[in-house]
Design a protein around this motif. Structure first.
Motif, mmCIF file in Angstrom:
data_model
loop_
_atom_site.group_PDB
_atom_site.id
_atom_site.type_symbol
_atom_site.label_atom_id
_atom_site.label_comp_id
_atom_site.label_asym_id
_atom_site.label_seq_id
_atom_site.Cartn_x
_atom_site.Cartn_y
_atom_site.Cartn_z
ATOM 1 N N VAL A 299 73.403 28.629 38.158
ATOM 2 C CA VAL A 299 73.039 27.901 39.429
ATOM 3 C C VAL A 299 71.885 27.008 39.294
ATOM 4 O O VAL A 299 70.957 27.617 38.820
ATOM 5 N N PHE A 300 72.010 25.811 39.689
ATOM 6 C CA PHE A 300 71.000 24.856 39.628
ATOM 7 C C PHE A 300 69.952 25.197 40.291
ATOM 8 O O PHE A 300 69.902 25.554 41.550
ATOM 9 N N LYS A 301 68.577 25.470 39.666
ATOM 10 C CA LYS A 301 67.265 25.627 40.345
ATOM 11 C C LYS A 301 66.225 24.613 39.925
ATOM 12 O O LYS A 301 66.075 24.337 38.931
ATOM 13 N N LEU A 302 65.714 23.956 40.881
ATOM 14 C CA LEU A 302 64.763 22.788 40.659
ATOM 15 C C LEU A 302 63.609 23.284 39.913
ATOM 16 O O LEU A 302 63.116 22.448 38.881
ATOM 17 N N ASP A 303 63.115 24.472 39.973
ATOM 18 C CA ASP A 303 61.972 25.170 39.483
ATOM 19 C C ASP A 303 62.248 25.254 37.974
ATOM 20 O O ASP A 303 61.279 25.208 37.112
ATOM 21 N N ASP A 304 63.532 25.206 37.378
ATOM 22 C CA ASP A 304 63.741 25.281 36.143
ATOM 23 C C ASP A 304 63.593 23.833 35.372
ATOM 24 O O ASP A 304 63.818 23.773 34.010
ATOM 25 N N TYR A 305 63.181 22.958 36.295
ATOM 26 C CA TYR A 305 63.171 21.440 35.448
ATOM 27 C C TYR A 305 61.884 20.967 35.870
ATOM 28 O O TYR A 305 61.090 21.263 36.791
ATOM 29 N N THR A 306 61.477 19.952 34.933
ATOM 30 C CA THR A 306 60.373 19.278 34.981
ATOM 31 C C THR A 306 60.418 17.835 34.765
ATOM 32 O O THR A 306 61.617 17.126 34.059
ATOM 33 N N ALA A 307 59.697 16.916 35.286
ATOM 34 C CA ALA A 307 59.618 15.584 35.138
ATOM 35 C C ALA A 307 59.530 15.332 33.457
ATOM 36 O O ALA A 307 58.537 15.928 32.883
ATOM 37 N N ALA A 308 60.484 14.505 33.096
ATOM 38 C CA ALA A 308 60.352 13.997 31.835
ATOM 39 C C ALA A 308 59.250 13.105 31.300
ATOM 40 O O ALA A 308 59.324 11.948 31.647
ATOM 41 N N PRO A 309 58.416 13.497 30.305
ATOM 42 C CA PRO A 309 57.380 12.631 29.779
ATOM 43 C C PRO A 309 57.878 11.589 28.923
ATOM 44 O O PRO A 309 59.204 11.908 28.326
ATOM 45 N N GLN A 310 57.240 10.602 28.241
ATOM 46 C CA GLN A 310 57.767 9.981 27.300
ATOM 47 C C GLN A 310 57.404 10.816 25.781
ATOM 48 O O GLN A 310 56.504 11.382 25.861
ATOM 49 N N GLY A 311 58.184 10.430 24.966
ATOM 50 C CA GLY A 311 57.878 11.095 23.687
ATOM 51 C C GLY A 311 58.585 12.544 23.703
ATOM 52 O O GLY A 311 59.310 12.996 24.714
#
Length: 489
Positions: A474-486
């Protein structure tokens, strides 16, 4: 990503791609392009047209829960009916207009600057998308055996997934290499036509009674007028297959009972030909390979015009097959029933994520993804039927519906965040470690199969029940982070 209507590219118009598109459309996202290299929807059920092709999961369960089909002709639907079902669902849920057929993807590259995916097609053109959903499946690329001399055979030769219907097998000497799920379906069909069939078996499958049944007009009428009856049958088959999975994974005494059922079934059917049963009875624990269902495979092998050959194949020659020891088996036609390149996920497309990292390099020790869906360094991308989401005993469509719901929630989160999101690497690593630890003690480690890589790592199967997958994936926003460059190490 500030656009409330993101552009989405789905690669593949099989059951996974269709499911993802339907969920996304239900959520209000309509800027969807489904890129399909074939000439129609349907995926594996469009491609596999060999004689006797059918599902080995009961039709009421091998269908979308939101699109029951009261008109199934049999409990185990044949390929043409399943393909028709996929076509009908694509029409009914307005998916067809999003599909671009005969469109092959060769690469997909993430642009750090724009925060978008660039999808390169075989014709050299390019699509730009905010979200990428590879839905190419695990059974899309036929695998030929690694045998010397494959190209030297002078007669017709083809893989079961690329059946050559122009070849008349009537009265011919035919060799079949492989005894997997496809072979046990087409061998009984061609045995009736050929003069002689030489079946080359490396490992024997466990075979259970199929218990097939025709659904006549009365069934169709009841299913249509009383939909709960079909739902009840679906739940019944779900429960039965969960029981089978439980027996394989957790209940060895129950697995022993299942083994005895298979043995009784196969021995009775092989009794007409002395010595046959000893050749076809497996020598590995039940469940290590997928259990197959058939009532006509073993009887076909017991016919006078069939020889089961267990000697190792040394090479293919211009006139047939040579086994270790130098015995030549001369044949007119050669058919490979050798399955698919299941562990080479998302090949042959090249995927490049942040900083230009290639997915193949990141997966050098084996494919891995968070619940089979998302991968560190590859933001705004979710895979349908990805690593470790195959089922050893149930219906993959049950898993696909769970994944489609996850994809929908992921896209909604991307829109709300207004920026690319990728799964946290530490979570993905911990998930893979847990998955592999559980799989390391499973029955699937006890033989060589298409579930495993050459080094033994199991990249295909989910280590538990389908209900556990649905509860946890089940999707949880806390499992994700903003994607940096590189690239994140």
């Amino acid at each position: 990503m500030s656009n409330s209507s993101p552009s989405i590219v789905i690669i593949g118009a099989g059951f996974g791609g269709i499911a993802a598109a339907i969920e996304l459309k239900k959520a209000g996202y309509d800027d969807i392009a489904i890129l399909e290299k074939g000439n129609d929807v349907g995926g594996v059920w469009r491609e596999n047209t060999y004689p006797g092709a059918a599902c080995d999961v009961p039709s009421p369960f091998y269908s979308y829960s939101f699109a029951p089909n009261p008109a199934w002709g049999k409990r185990y639907a044949p390929q043409p009916q399943i393909l028709d079902y996929a076509r009908q669902v694509a029409e009914d849920f307005d998916v067809r207009r999003h599909v671009r057929t005969n469109t092959e993807v060769v690469a997909a590259e993430w642009n750090d600057g724009s925060g978008q995916w660039h999808v390169i097609l075989k014709d050299g053109s390019e699509l730009v998308a905010d979200v990428l959903v590879p839905a190419m499946g695990q059974l899309s690329r036929p695998a030929l055996p690694r045998i010397t001399g494959l190209d030297t055979f002078a007669g017709p030769a083809f893989h079961s997934a690329q059946w050559d219907h122009s070849v008349d097998l009537g009265g011919k000497r035919v060799a079949v290499i492989g005894t997997g799920a496809s072979a046990i379906q087409f061998v009984p069909q061609i045995q009736k036509q050929v003069a002689h069939l030489a079946l080359f078996q490396r490992t024997a499958p466990y075979i259970f009674p199929r218990m097939d049944a025709a659904y006549g007009p009365q069934h169709h009428k009841v299913f249509e007028k009383l939909p709960f009856t079909q739902r009840a049958e679906r739940v019944g088959w779900w429960g039965y297959l969960e029981f089978v999975t439980t027996s394989i994974l957790y209940a060895r005494p129950m697995a022993a009972v299942m083994s005895r059922v298979s043995r009784r079934h196969m021995k009775k059917q092989a009794s007409a030909k002395p010595g046959l049963f000893e050749k076809i009875w497996p020598d590995y624990p039940i469940g290590c390979k997928r259990i197959l269902l058939s009532d006509n495979y073993v009887p076909a092998l017991a016919q006078p015009n069939v020889d089961v050959i267990t000697d190792e194949v040394a090479e293919v020659t211009p006139t047939g097959v040579r086994t270790v020891g130098g015995v030549d088996h001369e044949v007119d036609v050669l058919i490979y029933g050798t399955g698919f390149t299941t562990t080479e996920f998302l090949a042959p497309i090249t995927f490049r994520g942040r900083g230009g990292i290639e997915l193949a390099d990141q997966w050098s020790i084996g494919a891995q993804a968070y619940f089979g869906l998302t991968v560190p360094n590859f933001p705004n991308m979710a895979i349908m039927y990805g690593p470790n989401t195959n089922t050893g005993g149930g219906s993959v469509i049950f898993f696909l519906e769970t994944q489609a719901a996850y994809v929908k929630d992921y896209v909604r989160a991307l829109v709300e965040a207004g920026e690319p999101l990728e799964v946290r690497a530490e979570l993905a690593d911990a998930f893979d470690e847990e998955t592999q630890k559980r799989l390391s003690t499973s029955v699937w480690t006890e033989c060589t199969s298409w579930y495993r890589q050459a080094d033994g790592r199991i990249t295909l199967n989910w280590p538990g029940l389908s209900t556990e997958y649905r509860r946890r994936a089940v999707f949880k926003l806390d499992d994700y982070t903003a994607a940096p460059q590189g690239v994140r190490a």
